[in-house]
Design a protein around this motif. Structure first.
Motif, PDB file in Angstrom:
ATOM      1  N   HIS A 129       0.687  -1.236   0.061  1.00  7.62           N
ATOM      2  CA  HIS A 129      -0.061  -0.016  -0.022  1.00  7.62           C
ATOM      3  C   HIS A 129       0.666   1.290   0.013  1.00  7.62           C
ATOM      4  O   HIS A 129       1.929   1.257   0.728  1.00  7.62           O
ATOM      5  CB  HIS A 129      -0.793   0.087   1.008  1.00  7.62           C
ATOM      6  CG  HIS A 129      -1.762  -1.244   1.474  1.00  7.62           C
ATOM      7  ND1 HIS A 129      -2.810  -1.344   0.369  1.00  7.62           N
ATOM      8  CD2 HIS A 129      -2.095  -1.946   2.297  1.00  7.62           C
ATOM      9  CE1 HIS A 129      -3.530  -2.303   0.814  1.00  7.62           C
ATOM     10  NE2 HIS A 129      -3.029  -2.787   1.860  1.00  7.62           N
ATOM     11  N   LEU A 130       0.516   2.050  -0.769  1.00  9.08           N
ATOM     12  CA  LEU A 130       0.952   3.512  -0.670  1.00  9.08           C
ATOM     13  C   LEU A 130      -0.086   4.620  -0.702  1.00  9.08           C
ATOM     14  O   LEU A 130      -1.052   4.432  -1.325  1.00  9.08           O
ATOM     15  CB  LEU A 130       1.918   3.868  -1.932  1.00  9.08           C
ATOM     16  CG  LEU A 130       3.022   2.616  -2.269  1.00  9.08           C
ATOM     17  CD1 LEU A 130       3.564   2.950  -3.742  1.00  9.08           C
ATOM     18  CD2 LEU A 130       4.318   2.917  -1.125  1.00  9.08           C
ATOM     19  N   TRP A 131      -0.010   5.702   0.020  1.00  8.50           N
ATOM     20  CA  TRP A 131      -0.846   6.647  -0.063  1.00  8.50           C
ATOM     21  C   TRP A 131      -0.284   8.112   0.514  1.00  8.50           C
ATOM     22  O   TRP A 131       0.644   8.084   1.191  1.00  8.50           O
ATOM     23  CB  TRP A 131      -2.059   6.402   0.702  1.00  8.50           C
ATOM     24  CG  TRP A 131      -1.933   6.227   2.311  1.00  8.50           C
ATOM     25  CD1 TRP A 131      -1.492   7.144   3.267  1.00  8.50           C
ATOM     26  CD2 TRP A 131      -2.294   5.164   2.862  1.00  8.50           C
ATOM     27  NE1 TRP A 131      -1.475   6.600   4.657  1.00  8.50           N
ATOM     28  CE2 TRP A 131      -2.036   5.346   4.287  1.00  8.50           C
ATOM     29  CE3 TRP A 131      -2.585   3.646   2.749  1.00  8.50           C
ATOM     30  CZ2 TRP A 131      -2.017   4.223   5.402  1.00  8.50           C
ATOM     31  CZ3 TRP A 131      -2.596   2.843   3.584  1.00  8.50           C
ATOM     32  CH2 TRP A 131      -2.451   3.151   4.870  1.00  8.50           C
ATOM     33  N   ASP A 132      -0.830   9.155  -0.122  1.00  5.75           N
ATOM     34  CA  ASP A 132      -0.508  10.346  -0.073  1.00  5.75           C
ATOM     35  C   ASP A 132      -1.646  11.164   0.636  1.00  5.75           C
ATOM     36  O   ASP A 132      -2.692  11.274  -0.436  1.00  5.75           O
ATOM     37  CB  ASP A 132       0.252  11.187  -1.214  1.00  5.75           C
ATOM     38  CG  ASP A 132       0.399  12.643  -0.891  1.00  5.75           C
ATOM     39  OD1 ASP A 132       0.174  13.310   0.141  1.00  5.75           O
ATOM     40  OD2 ASP A 132       1.338  13.105  -1.672  1.00  5.75           O
ATOM     41  N   LEU A 133      -1.915  11.496   1.775  1.00  2.00           N
ATOM     42  CA  LEU A 133      -3.292  11.982   2.263  1.00  2.00           C
ATOM     43  C   LEU A 133      -3.330  13.297   1.976  1.00  2.00           C
ATOM     44  O   LEU A 133      -4.316  13.814   2.041  1.00  2.00           O
ATOM     45  CB  LEU A 133      -3.141  11.623   3.942  1.00  2.00           C
ATOM     46  CG  LEU A 133      -3.007  10.416   4.482  1.00  2.00           C
ATOM     47  CD1 LEU A 133      -3.096  10.281   6.064  1.00  2.00           C
ATOM     48  CD2 LEU A 133      -4.407   9.579   3.621  1.00  2.00           C
ATOM     49  N   GLU A 134      -2.327  13.842   1.178  1.00  2.38           N
ATOM     50  CA  GLU A 134      -2.696  15.366   0.741  1.00  2.38           C
ATOM     51  C   GLU A 134      -3.555  15.172  -0.550  1.00  2.38           C
ATOM     52  O   GLU A 134      -3.774  16.302  -1.151  1.00  2.38           O
ATOM     53  CB  GLU A 134      -1.298  16.157   0.574  1.00  2.38           C
ATOM     54  CG  GLU A 134      -0.778  16.394   1.957  1.00  2.38           C
ATOM     55  CD  GLU A 134       0.537  17.355   2.123  1.00  2.38           C
ATOM     56  OE1 GLU A 134       0.705  17.826   0.639  1.00  2.38           O
ATOM     57  OE2 GLU A 134       1.014  17.707   2.983  1.00  2.38           O
ATOM     58  N   LYS A 135      -3.257  14.211  -1.081  1.00  2.00           N
ATOM     59  CA  LYS A 135      -3.869  13.822  -2.637  1.00  2.00           C
ATOM     60  C   LYS A 135      -4.867  12.957  -2.562  1.00  2.00           C
ATOM     61  O   LYS A 135      -5.857  12.941  -3.508  1.00  2.00           O
ATOM     62  CB  LYS A 135      -2.818  13.600  -3.574  1.00  2.00           C
ATOM     63  CG  LYS A 135      -1.522  14.305  -3.640  1.00  2.00           C
ATOM     64  CD  LYS A 135      -0.717  13.832  -4.796  1.00  2.00           C
ATOM     65  CE  LYS A 135       0.705  14.779  -4.573  1.00  2.00           C
ATOM     66  NZ  LYS A 135       1.766  14.215  -5.625  1.00  2.00           N
ATOM     67  N   LEU A 136      -4.803  11.957  -1.622  1.00  2.00           N
ATOM     68  CA  LEU A 136      -6.010  10.904  -1.609  1.00  2.00           C
ATOM     69  C   LEU A 136      -6.961  10.857  -0.422  1.00  2.00           C
ATOM     70  O   LEU A 136      -6.420  11.161   0.570  1.00  2.00           O
ATOM     71  CB  LEU A 136      -5.329   9.521  -1.808  1.00  2.00           C
ATOM     72  CG  LEU A 136      -4.651   9.389  -3.314  1.00  2.00           C
ATOM     73  CD1 LEU A 136      -4.087   7.890  -3.003  1.00  2.00           C
ATOM     74  CD2 LEU A 136      -5.445   9.454  -4.411  1.00  2.00           C
ATOM     75  N   LYS A 137      -7.938  10.488  -0.506  1.00  4.80           N
ATOM     76  CA  LYS A 137      -9.193  10.545   0.451  1.00  4.80           C
ATOM     77  C   LYS A 137      -9.233   8.922   0.606  1.00  4.80           C
ATOM     78  O   LYS A 137      -9.970   8.227  -0.279  1.00  4.80           O
ATOM     79  CB  LYS A 137     -10.177  11.224   0.663  1.00  4.80           C
ATOM     80  CG  LYS A 137     -11.274  10.978   1.609  1.00  4.80           C
ATOM     81  CD  LYS A 137     -12.463  12.003   1.376  1.00  4.80           C
ATOM     82  CE  LYS A 137     -13.579  12.012   2.754  1.00  4.80           C
ATOM     83  NZ  LYS A 137     -14.565  12.700   2.567  1.00  4.80           N
ATOM     84  N   LEU A 138      -9.084   8.397   2.017  1.00  5.23           N
ATOM     85  CA  LEU A 138      -9.266   6.698   1.965  1.00  5.23           C
ATOM     86  C   LEU A 138     -10.740   6.901   2.490  1.00  5.23           C
ATOM     87  O   LEU A 138     -10.973   7.315   3.755  1.00  5.23           O
ATOM     88  CB  LEU A 138      -8.335   6.515   2.856  1.00  5.23           C
ATOM     89  CG  LEU A 138      -6.708   6.470   2.453  1.00  5.23           C
ATOM     90  CD1 LEU A 138      -5.915   5.880   3.199  1.00  5.23           C
ATOM     91  CD2 LEU A 138      -6.370   6.133   0.845  1.00  5.23           C
ATOM     92  N   ALA A 139     -11.529   5.825   2.081  1.00  3.76           N
ATOM     93  CA  ALA A 139     -12.730   5.609   2.425  1.00  3.76           C
ATOM     94  C   ALA A 139     -12.981   5.331   3.741  1.00  3.76           C
ATOM     95  O   ALA A 139     -13.975   5.317   4.474  1.00  3.76           O
ATOM     96  CB  ALA A 139     -13.641   4.828   1.428  1.00  3.76           C
ATOM     97  N   TRP A 140     -12.138   4.623   4.210  1.00  5.39           N
ATOM     98  CA  TRP A 140     -11.968   3.779   5.615  1.00  5.39           C
ATOM     99  C   TRP A 140     -11.492   4.528   6.643  1.00  5.39           C
ATOM    100  O   TRP A 140     -11.633   4.074   7.869  1.00  5.39           O
ATOM    101  CB  TRP A 140     -11.472   2.500   5.325  1.00  5.39           C
ATOM    102  CG  TRP A 140      -9.951   2.242   4.883  1.00  5.39           C
ATOM    103  CD1 TRP A 140      -9.529   2.384   3.605  1.00  5.39           C
ATOM    104  CD2 TRP A 140      -8.842   2.411   5.565  1.00  5.39           C
ATOM    105  NE1 TRP A 140      -8.249   2.523   3.533  1.00  5.39           N
ATOM    106  CE2 TRP A 140      -7.685   2.549   4.698  1.00  5.39           C
ATOM    107  CE3 TRP A 140      -8.644   2.368   7.013  1.00  5.39           C
ATOM    108  CZ2 TRP A 140      -6.307   2.549   5.080  1.00  5.39           C
ATOM    109  CZ3 TRP A 140      -7.199   2.471   7.294  1.00  5.39           C
ATOM    110  CH2 TRP A 140      -6.160   2.562   6.356  1.00  5.39           C
ATOM    111  N   PHE A 141     -10.507   5.489   6.387  1.00  7.52           N
ATOM    112  CA  PHE A 141      -9.620   5.935   7.257  1.00  7.52           C
ATOM    113  C   PHE A 141     -10.186   7.076   8.212  1.00  7.52           C
ATOM    114  O   PHE A 141     -10.713   8.269   7.560  1.00  7.52           O
ATOM    115  CB  PHE A 141      -8.500   6.480   6.603  1.00  7.52           C
ATOM    116  CG  PHE A 141      -7.392   6.902   7.408  1.00  7.52           C
ATOM    117  CD1 PHE A 141      -6.603   6.009   8.401  1.00  7.52           C
ATOM    118  CD2 PHE A 141      -6.992   8.625   7.667  1.00  7.52           C
ATOM    119  CE1 PHE A 141      -5.758   6.580   9.090  1.00  7.52           C
ATOM    120  CE2 PHE A 141      -5.986   8.786   8.571  1.00  7.52           C
ATOM    121  CZ  PHE A 141      -5.374   7.701   9.416  1.00  7.52           C
TER     122      PHE A 141
END
Length: 317
Positions: free
Chosen positions: A37-49
């Motif tokens: 998994h990789l994510w950038d919370l400034e660019k992506l909104k995670l449905a579960w988080f």
């Protein structure tokens, strides 16, 4: 158990007590990590988080290829398959575009991807068709072990139609499911014989299961493993340990060994589930090291298949 509860309940698992190194110790086998998994919370909104939950303290920041490289340093990861991170539906295309660009760059171990998708959505056919014959996108996943997923969802006609489409397109589908619903997914697989499936996290085996629940899980795993278009993935179940520091290799071994025994050595792959695995281990290396200890008495050829060869074959890496 839904994903939010699964993670919140699992500030789990622990560091593995390791024996001192000796000259006879073998180096870690080369690893294809099939669950990155990789994510950038400034660019992506995670449905579960939800950053307010306990897991937010561990996962509440961006996890980039740079951090992954640092986390896996010295572990032997030679290739990685990105696994979608359950972004909100309107960001699925953006997530797919990002990971394809990362694969194309060839600057990281990430060389293939399983992207997010909703097989029963109106736009799914158009969305999925762009990945037919794709060099990097190998499959689709929808996280189904969330409370929002109604009982019987995977057997609804529109969903089944979407899964059949994936088979027509040469794409796989990852099963991330509630353990009690494994029988439904046996029925789904039967209806989609031309689609390849990956069963994530040992069917989400739960280390807190009662003996009766564990026995049922074992029966259901044996049944789905009979389906030759399904492969198993030994991955994120470690997060279901009751508490950090409260698991041992002996706790993990029954789940791992049953999965390996029912699927056989040619149909099981390793997945790191980073960074979610950090809810259960102090560092990435603890998880593959624990797994290596569980399987140390199996033939080396089988160990290589688990950590590397089966993934290369299945994903065509």
């Amino acid at each position: 158990m839904n994903r939010r509860d699964f993670l919140a309940a699992s500030a789990a698992a622990a560091t593995l007590p390791l024996a001192p190194a000796s000259a006879e110790d073998k180096p870690m086998l080369p690893i294809v990590d099939t669950h990155q998994h990789l994510w950038d919370l400034e660019k992506l909104k995670l449905a579960w988080f939800d950053p307010k939950t306990p897991e937010g303290k561990v996962l509440g920041h961006s996890f980039t290829p740079t951090e992954y490289a640092e986390a896996t340093k010295g572990v032997g990861v030679v290739k990685a398959v990105y696994m979608e991170v359950d972004v909100v539906p309107e960001q699925q295309q953006a997530e797919a575009d990002y990971i394809v660009e990362l694969c194309e760059s060839k600057k990281t171990p990430t060389c293939a991807a399983v992207v997010s998708g909703r097989p029963n959505s109106d736009g799914f056919e158009k969305y999925a068709k762009q990945f037919k014959g794709h060099k990097y996108v190998k499959g689709v996943r929808q996280v189904l072990h969330v409370k929002e997923t109604p009982a019987g969802y995977a057997l609804e006609e529109k969903f089944v139609k979407g899964i059949k489409l994936l088979g027509d397109l040469g794409l796989s589908f990852d099963l991330c499911v509630r353990p009690a619903e494994l029988p439904d997914f046996v029925k789904l697989v039967d209806q989609c014989p031309n689609t390849r499936f990956i069963l994530d996290h040992c069917g989400n085996a739960n280390l807190k299961h009662t003996p009766a629940e564990r026995d049922q899980w074992k029966r259901d795993m044996a049944e789905i493993a009979k389906k030759k278009n399904v492969v198993g993935k030994v991955s994120g179940f470690i997060a279901s340990a009751p508490a950090r520091g409260k698991w041992t290799v002996d706790d993990l071994a029954p789940v791992v060994n049953h999965t390996l025994d029912v699927f056989g050595p040619d149909r099981v792959m390793f997945g790191g589930d980073w960074p979610v695995c950090l809810l259960g281990v102090e560092k990435y290396a603890d998880w593959p090291t624990a797994l290596k200890t569980v399987v140390k008495d199996r033939p080396e050829e089988q160990q290589k298949k688990l950590f590397h060869d089966n993934a290369v074959t299945f994903y065509g890496l």
